[in-house]
Design an enzyme around this catalytic site. Sequence first.
Site, mmCIF file in Angstrom:
data_model
loop_
_atom_site.group_PDB
_atom_site.id
_atom_site.type_symbol
_atom_site.label_atom_id
_atom_site.label_comp_id
_atom_site.label_asym_id
_atom_site.label_seq_id
_atom_site.Cartn_x
_atom_site.Cartn_y
_atom_site.Cartn_z
ATOM 1 N N TYR A 154 0.846 -1.206 0.000
ATOM 2 C CA TYR A 154 0.000 0.000 0.000
ATOM 3 C C TYR A 154 0.881 1.256 0.000
ATOM 4 C CZ TYR A 154 -3.674 3.263 1.560
ATOM 5 O OH TYR A 154 -4.549 4.313 1.669
ATOM 6 N N LYS A 158 0.998 4.274 -2.796
ATOM 7 C CA LYS A 158 0.659 5.663 -2.488
ATOM 8 C C LYS A 158 1.864 6.598 -2.667
ATOM 9 C CE LYS A 158 -3.715 5.135 -1.647
ATOM 10 N NZ LYS A 158 -4.717 5.719 -2.551
HETATM 11 N N1 LIG Z 1 -9.662 5.720 5.030
HETATM 12 C C1 LIG Z 1 -8.450 6.172 5.248
HETATM 13 O O1 LIG Z 1 -7.972 6.218 6.387
HETATM 14 C C2 LIG Z 1 -7.614 6.659 4.100
HETATM 15 C C3 LIG Z 1 -6.439 7.356 4.394
HETATM 16 C C4 LIG Z 1 -5.639 7.815 3.351
HETATM 17 C C5 LIG Z 1 -6.009 7.575 2.043
HETATM 18 N N2 LIG Z 1 -7.155 6.875 1.783
HETATM 19 C C6 LIG Z 1 -7.485 6.656 0.385
HETATM 20 O O2 LIG Z 1 -8.743 7.240 0.102
HETATM 21 C C7 LIG Z 1 -9.374 6.528 -0.963
HETATM 22 C C8 LIG Z 1 -10.777 6.149 -0.536
HETATM 23 O O3 LIG Z 1 -10.673 5.299 0.591
HETATM 24 P P1 LIG Z 1 -11.900 5.011 1.583
HETATM 25 O O4 LIG Z 1 -11.302 4.890 2.932
HETATM 26 O O5 LIG Z 1 -12.989 5.949 1.320
HETATM 27 O O6 LIG Z 1 -12.253 3.523 1.095
HETATM 28 P P2 LIG Z 1 -13.643 2.802 0.749
HETATM 29 O O7 LIG Z 1 -13.322 1.349 0.765
HETATM 30 O O8 LIG Z 1 -14.724 3.312 1.634
HETATM 31 O O9 LIG Z 1 -13.942 3.291 -0.744
HETATM 32 C C9 LIG Z 1 -13.133 2.861 -1.812
HETATM 33 C C10 LIG Z 1 -13.788 3.241 -3.128
HETATM 34 O O10 LIG Z 1 -12.928 2.813 -4.193
HETATM 35 C C11 LIG Z 1 -13.668 1.973 -5.077
HETATM 36 N N3 LIG Z 1 -12.798 0.949 -5.664
HETATM 37 C C12 LIG Z 1 -12.037 0.026 -5.034
HETATM 38 N N4 LIG Z 1 -11.422 -0.758 -5.930
HETATM 39 C C13 LIG Z 1 -11.798 -0.319 -7.153
HETATM 40 C C14 LIG Z 1 -11.519 -0.715 -8.484
HETATM 41 N N5 LIG Z 1 -10.686 -1.742 -8.748
HETATM 42 N N6 LIG Z 1 -12.100 -0.051 -9.502
HETATM 43 C C15 LIG Z 1 -12.945 0.987 -9.264
HETATM 44 N N7 LIG Z 1 -13.249 1.422 -8.038
HETATM 45 C C16 LIG Z 1 -12.685 0.774 -6.996
HETATM 46 C C17 LIG Z 1 -14.753 1.341 -4.236
HETATM 47 O O11 LIG Z 1 -15.818 0.865 -5.047
HETATM 48 C C18 LIG Z 1 -15.136 2.525 -3.346
HETATM 49 O O12 LIG Z 1 -16.001 3.380 -4.045
HETATM 50 C C19 LIG Z 1 -8.465 5.349 -1.273
HETATM 51 O O13 LIG Z 1 -7.643 5.679 -2.380
HETATM 52 C C20 LIG Z 1 -7.638 5.204 -0.012
HETATM 53 O O14 LIG Z 1 -6.389 4.588 -0.250
HETATM 54 C C21 LIG Z 1 -7.971 6.430 2.778
#
Ligand SMILES: NC(=O)c1ccc[n+]([C@@H]2O[C@H](COP(=O)([O-])OP(=O)(O)OC[C@H]3O[C@@H](n4cnc5c(N)ncnc54)[C@H](O)[C@@H]3O)[C@@H](O)[C@H]2O)c1
Length: 254
Positions: A154, A158
């Site tokens: 991961y 990133k």
């Molecule tokens: N939650 C956290 O703490 C956090 C922190 C830093 C960064 N992020 C990043 O933020 C973004 C959203 O994360 P989140 O926590 O809302 O996660 P989440 O699991 O709630 O949402 C993920 C979204 O990505 C979509 N997705 C996943 N795989 C996919 C694919 N192969 N094709 C198309 N769509 C796909 C899912 O359908 C969903 O809509 C991600 O990139 C994650 O790495 C999250």
Amino acid sequence: MRGLIGKRVLVSGGSSGIGLAAARRFLEEGCRVFVGGLDAAEVRQAVTELRPYGEVSGFAADVSLVEGANALVDAAAEALGCIDVLANNAGIAWREPFLEITPEHFDRMLAVNLRGMFLVAQAVGRHMIGRGGGAIVNMSSTNGIAGEEDYAHYNASKGGVLLLGKTMAVELGRYGIRVNTLCPGYIRTPLNASIAGAMTDGEFEASHVADRIPLGRAGLAEEVAAAYAFLASEDAAFVHGAELVVDGGQLAVM
Ligand SMILES: NC(=O)c1ccc[n+]([C@@H]2O[C@H](COP(=O)([O-])OP(=O)(O)OC[C@H]3O[C@@H](n4cnc5c(N)ncnc54)[C@H](O)[C@@H]3O)[C@@H](O)[C@H]2O)c1
């Protein structure tokens, strides 16, 4: 935020968590929104949930595939008429010790989080050049800046997103396309729930937040959505090639 009313916004990964909150925020700012997601039922559910806030539609496709990314961007451009803003948000995460990561797991993480982001950004970038510009916000993480145990795949994905965004900024600025990167810390979303596994919210927060986040709590999806809106808006007109950290001070801790 200035300059967002009437903008047409594609939110990849807009069916859950941060993306869903971002879609709602863009609608509340007066934008028209198109959400992507992996699962068709989840995308339908998100569109239903978002409808009270404005004009929204969606499409399910796997952004790690060339056909999936292109189909998503084409569907968004057709539904919206054009794309002014991309919130390049789709991503996955799971914990796994470095020594146990299989090549297949490494490939999947990179395929969604880095390749998928590249494919969607490239398709939207080509579209925006033809339209005279736009704003792209790529989703990285604090894990793209500092290493966290059990997330080598991961973290690598990133970290890649950060330099992808900087290079896009260098190449696309001349076309009026602003490119920036978001780096959230711990945000309460379904993605974190799956990482936390059997832990309750309280246990997860205690193990992840204690001593690590000066503000003393995990962030909210809405707090990252606000950063998306800022970077997409005219208030950020001279912000380009930058990363915005939204982590409650986590990276400030030694
Ligand atoms: N939650 C956290 O703490 C956090 C922190 C830093 C960064 N992020 C990043 O933020 C973004 C959203 O994360 P989140 O926590 O809302 O996660 P989440 O699991 O709630 O949402 C993920 C979204 O990505 C979509 N997705 C996943 N795989 C996919 C694919 N192969 N094709 C198309 N769509 C796909 C899912 O359908 C969903 O809509 C991600 O990139 C994650 O790495 C999250």
